[in-house]
Write a protein that holds these residues in place. Sequence first.
Motif, PDB file in Angstrom:
ATOM      1  N   GLN A  92     -44.771 -82.624 -34.409  1.00 22.00           N
ATOM      2  CA  GLN A  92     -44.609 -83.678 -35.414  1.00 22.00           C
ATOM      3  C   GLN A  92     -44.725 -85.021 -34.708  1.00 22.00           C
ATOM      4  OE1 GLN A  92     -41.059 -82.967 -37.888  1.00 22.00           O
ATOM      5  NE2 GLN A  92     -41.241 -80.773 -37.471  1.00 22.00           N
ATOM      6  N   LEU A 120     -38.638 -88.670 -40.469  1.00 18.47           N
ATOM      7  CA  LEU A 120     -37.614 -87.924 -39.749  1.00 18.47           C
ATOM      8  C   LEU A 120     -38.196 -86.640 -39.180  1.00 18.47           C
ATOM      9  CD1 LEU A 120     -34.857 -88.253 -42.509  1.00 18.47           C
ATOM     10  CD2 LEU A 120     -35.107 -89.675 -40.479  1.00 18.47           C
ATOM     11  N   LEU A 122     -38.280 -82.885 -38.709  1.00 19.06           N
ATOM     12  CA  LEU A 122     -37.811 -81.782 -39.542  1.00 19.06           C
ATOM     13  C   LEU A 122     -37.694 -80.542 -38.645  1.00 19.06           C
ATOM     14  CD1 LEU A 122     -37.040 -81.086 -42.434  1.00 19.06           C
ATOM     15  CD2 LEU A 122     -39.455 -80.683 -42.935  1.00 19.06           C
ATOM     16  N   ASN A 125     -38.986 -77.050 -39.540  1.00 16.78           N
ATOM     17  CA  ASN A 125     -40.435 -76.791 -39.499  1.00 16.78           C
ATOM     18  C   ASN A 125     -40.908 -76.335 -38.112  1.00 16.78           C
ATOM     19  OD1 ASN A 125     -41.026 -77.437 -42.136  1.00 16.78           O
ATOM     20  ND2 ASN A 125     -42.680 -78.856 -41.596  1.00 16.78           N
TER      21      ASN A 125
HETATM   22  C1  LIG Z   1     -43.062 -79.069 -42.920  1.00 18.75           C
HETATM   23  O1  LIG Z   1     -43.818 -77.952 -43.338  1.00 18.75           O
HETATM   24  C2  LIG Z   1     -44.341 -78.075 -44.644  1.00 18.75           C
HETATM   25  C3  LIG Z   1     -44.989 -76.734 -45.000  1.00 18.75           C
HETATM   26  O2  LIG Z   1     -45.865 -76.319 -43.977  1.00 18.75           O
HETATM   27  C4  LIG Z   1     -45.328 -79.222 -44.679  1.00 18.75           C
HETATM   28  O3  LIG Z   1     -45.852 -79.372 -45.989  1.00 18.75           O
HETATM   29  C5  LIG Z   1     -44.595 -80.507 -44.292  1.00 18.75           C
HETATM   30  O4  LIG Z   1     -45.500 -81.578 -44.228  1.00 18.75           O
HETATM   31  C6  LIG Z   1     -43.936 -80.320 -42.933  1.00 18.75           C
HETATM   32  N1  LIG Z   1     -43.140 -81.515 -42.666  1.00 18.75           N
HETATM   33  C7  LIG Z   1     -43.109 -82.100 -41.448  1.00 18.75           C
HETATM   34  C8  LIG Z   1     -42.234 -83.288 -41.307  1.00 18.75           C
HETATM   35  O5  LIG Z   1     -43.741 -81.664 -40.504  1.00 18.75           O
END
Ligand SMILES: *[C@@H]1O[C@H](CO)[C@@H](O)[C@H](O)[C@H]1NC(C)=O
Length: 430
Positions: A92, A120, A122, A125
């Motif tokens: 990220q 932020l 996550l 994820n």
């Molecule tokens: C987290 O995962 C979801 C589903 O794959 C995605 O849509 C979302 O953008 C992700 N968020 C981050 C902050 O990476």
Amino acid sequence: MAMAFLLSPFFCLLLLLSSTAIAADIPIFHSKAPPPPASSSLFDSVLAAAHTDPARLAFLSQKATAVPIASGQQLLQSNSYVLRARLGSPGQLLLLVLDTGSDAAWVPCSPCSSCPSSNLFLASNSTTYSSLPCSSSWCPMFQGQPCGASPTGPTPSPCTYNSGYGGDSTFAATLSQDSLRLALDVIPNYAFGCVNAVTGSATSLPKQGLLGLGGGPMSLLSQAASVYKGVFSYCLPSFRSYYFSGSLRLGPVGQPRSIRTTPLLHNPHRPSLYYVNQTGISVGRVLVAVPPGSFGFDPATGAGTVVDSGTVITRFVSPIYAALRDEFRRQVNASGGYSALGAFDTCFSTDEVSRTPPVTLHFAGLDLVFPVENTLIHSSARPLACLAMAEAPGNVNSVVNVIASLQQQNMRVMIDVANGRVGFAREVCN
Ligand SMILES: *[C@@H]1O[C@H](CO)[C@@H](O)[C@H](O)[C@H]1NC(C)=O
Ligand SMILES: *[C@@H]1O[C@H](CO)[C@@H](O)[C@H](O)[C@H]1NC(C)=O
Ligand SMILES: *[C@@H]1O[C@H](CO)[C@@H](O)[C@H](O)[C@H]1NC(C)=O
């Protein structure tokens, strides 16, 4: 403070344009590891990949690792410099403040309603994320004390801690670890604080987190010591620049060979800080007269001079600053006199900028001459230029002189802990 001088609606518009361009620029790494046999299970292939990771890291470290740096001014309305990093798997993108004056990394983590940004990290994820328990050896370092008695139960108690930042804000964080990606390098299990709540003024807080590059045990240099061998250098572009044209070079490969250096001094009480042996200041050809011992390094009191990327304006203790300012004013000899503006007390008409004398810092073994752009800051509202330095604030930290980021623009600063030296070389990286 400097924000009021530099920010304009024009740059805010560019911010919107440039942030989309940044998000699209994702480096792609093609693994050199051979593909696992087709028959192997997912577990085996992960195991095989983990086995080759150190080799891949070693391979990567043969090449120079250059992490892009930009001024946070236009990107985040912050006076700090930020670098592009990716945390977690998949990575990220976070714009982390580059701070050579602290060690621990931290990022705002979801959920955090009091954090100053909606960008932020996550954790849920990331397949490589984990929080660390009280029993982790990192915990006492981040907490600054041994972890309290853990309640009985099947789950080990997490390591949480509070930390102050910038004097007016405090955050609560959970000690965590995850893969940190800097350019093409992956540092597995990087220990950092996942910030869950902020109290006090959140405006001074780095919006997307901070990467500590100090000399202490929690810093990037320590956590990735086997790869980067205690050496890095950086070039900060102009504060006004909105490109990622600066760079953080990690590891011994690709560092300038003919850079002039001065010894790095170690203060066991402040292991994060990069102290240098400053011996004097000149304005023009005049060596500024200061009381004897003014520049003295004293590990017990913390006195001395540090090089820091996380402070904006260079500050000197009161007797040094007063002498520097008086000599500077005498040589500029501004016909309209001098006025104060915010933190700056020596502002004068821009018509007289051509009379600005060079300011030179003398260190053991080298002289560092500031170009005029690193000496003055221009008001965006009035035709005034100010000496972009100030007196150290009158508190407990007032014993230390800080060579700050505004004075380091377009310069390569090399910190070589392994060989105990700090280097400076002119390099335009706008
Ligand atoms: C987290 O995962 C979801 C589903 O794959 C995605 O849509 C979302 O953008 C992700 N968020 C981050 C902050 O990476
Ligand atoms: C400073 O400026 C004044 C006029 O504003 C002039 O009379 C004086 O000679 C100048 N001093 C120096 C040292 O240049
Ligand atoms: C700083 O440099 C001066 C001049 O080279 C030297 O005399 C002094 O011992 C040095 N101080 C430290 C703390 O290394």
